[in-house]
Design a protein around this motif. Structure first.
Motif, PDB file in Angstrom:
ATOM      1  N   ALA A  39       0.856  -1.195   0.000  1.00 37.32           N
ATOM      2  CA  ALA A  39       0.000   0.000   0.000  1.00 37.32           C
ATOM      3  C   ALA A  39       0.887   1.238   0.000  1.00 37.32           C
ATOM      4  O   ALA A  39       1.957   1.252   0.618  1.00 37.32           O
ATOM      5  N   THR A  40       0.428   2.264  -0.698  1.00 33.60           N
ATOM      6  CA  THR A  40       1.102   3.556  -0.720  1.00 33.60           C
ATOM      7  C   THR A  40       0.079   4.606  -0.322  1.00 33.60           C
ATOM      8  O   THR A  40      -0.980   4.713  -0.954  1.00 33.60           O
ATOM      9  N   ILE A  41       0.410   5.361   0.734  1.00 37.95           N
ATOM     10  CA  ILE A  41      -0.502   6.378   1.253  1.00 37.95           C
ATOM     11  C   ILE A  41       0.297   7.667   1.442  1.00 37.95           C
ATOM     12  O   ILE A  41       1.464   7.629   1.865  1.00 37.95           O
ATOM     13  N   SER A  42      -0.323   8.801   1.136  1.00 37.93           N
ATOM     14  CA  SER A  42       0.370  10.083   1.267  1.00 37.93           C
ATOM     15  C   SER A  42      -0.469  11.067   2.077  1.00 37.93           C
ATOM     16  O   SER A  42      -1.673  10.877   2.268  1.00 37.93           O
ATOM     17  N   MET A  43       0.212  12.106   2.551  1.00 37.60           N
ATOM     18  CA  MET A  43      -0.467  13.230   3.189  1.00 37.60           C
ATOM     19  C   MET A  43       0.447  14.447   3.094  1.00 37.60           C
ATOM     20  O   MET A  43       1.669  14.317   3.012  1.00 37.60           O
ATOM     21  N   VAL A  44      -0.164  15.613   3.097  1.00 36.43           N
ATOM     22  CA  VAL A  44       0.584  16.866   3.139  1.00 36.43           C
ATOM     23  C   VAL A  44       0.642  17.312   4.590  1.00 36.43           C
ATOM     24  O   VAL A  44      -0.376  17.321   5.290  1.00 36.43           O
ATOM     25  N   VAL A  45       1.843  17.671   5.050  1.00 39.15           N
ATOM     26  CA  VAL A  45       2.028  18.110   6.433  1.00 39.15           C
ATOM     27  C   VAL A  45       1.343  19.465   6.616  1.00 39.15           C
ATOM     28  O   VAL A  45       1.668  20.442   5.930  1.00 39.15           O
ATOM     29  N   ARG A  46       0.376  19.469   7.524  1.00 39.63           N
ATOM     30  CA  ARG A  46      -0.378  20.691   7.830  1.00 39.63           C
ATOM     31  C   ARG A  46       0.140  21.314   9.125  1.00 39.63           C
ATOM     32  O   ARG A  46       0.883  20.668   9.879  1.00 39.63           O
ATOM     33  N   LYS A  47      -0.298  22.530   9.391  1.00 41.34           N
ATOM     34  CA  LYS A  47       0.111  23.218  10.612  1.00 41.34           C
ATOM     35  C   LYS A  47      -0.255  22.404  11.855  1.00 41.34           C
ATOM     36  O   LYS A  47       0.513  22.341  12.812  1.00 41.34           O
TER      37      LYS A  47
END
Length: 147
Positions: A39-47
């Motif tokens: 599995a490949t999962i991503s996220m953008v680092v938020r404040k």
């Protein structure tokens, strides 16, 4: 034997899990790809992912890796939980960075599995290495059609 392919099984298991995975959704994660044991999962680092040093909190990185681990080890349509997990942090993530966790099955023996997850920034730098040990429990994510 079921009438669906291993890839279809992984995709259907992932869709069933995602529907109720409120934590991964709340963190802003996206499933990029799933397959049998991967599995490949991503996220953008938020404040709200930042710690007091201004870098991505280790708990947020661990959560991303743990989610990738969960989708990889549940890809066989067997309910599977974490038995033990460890993480080594290698470099920081910063606000705005897109982090990607790539999980892969190392071994699956009976009810136990070992999975490795690498979390990287978009510049290709690995920021964490995670190892998860899984254990299957009773049940499936969906009823499979007969062959």
């Amino acid at each position: 034997m079921s009438g669906i392919s291993e890839q279809e099984r992984a995709e259907k298991s992932s869709a069933a899990m995602w529907q109720d995975d409120h934590m991964s959704q709340a963190f802003g994660m996206t499933i990029e790809a799933v397959g049998p044991g991967v599995a490949t999962i991503s996220m953008v680092v938020r404040k709200d992912h930042l710690n007091g040093h201004g870098s991505c909190h280790g708990g947020a990185i661990f959560t991303l890796a743990d989610s990738a681990f969960a989708f990889a080890c549940n890809s066989h349509n067997t309910l599977t939980v974490a038995q033990h997990c460890s993480v080594t942090f290698l470099a920081p993530g910063r606000e705005g960075d897109r982090l990607t966790a790539v999980a892969r099955e190392v071994t699956l023996a009976g009810r136990s599995g070992i999975y490795d997850v690498t979390v990287s920034r978009d510049d290709g730098v690995a920021i964490a290495e995670f190892r998860g040990l899984s254990r299957t429990v009773a049940g499936t994510h969906f009823e499979e059609p007969a062959a």
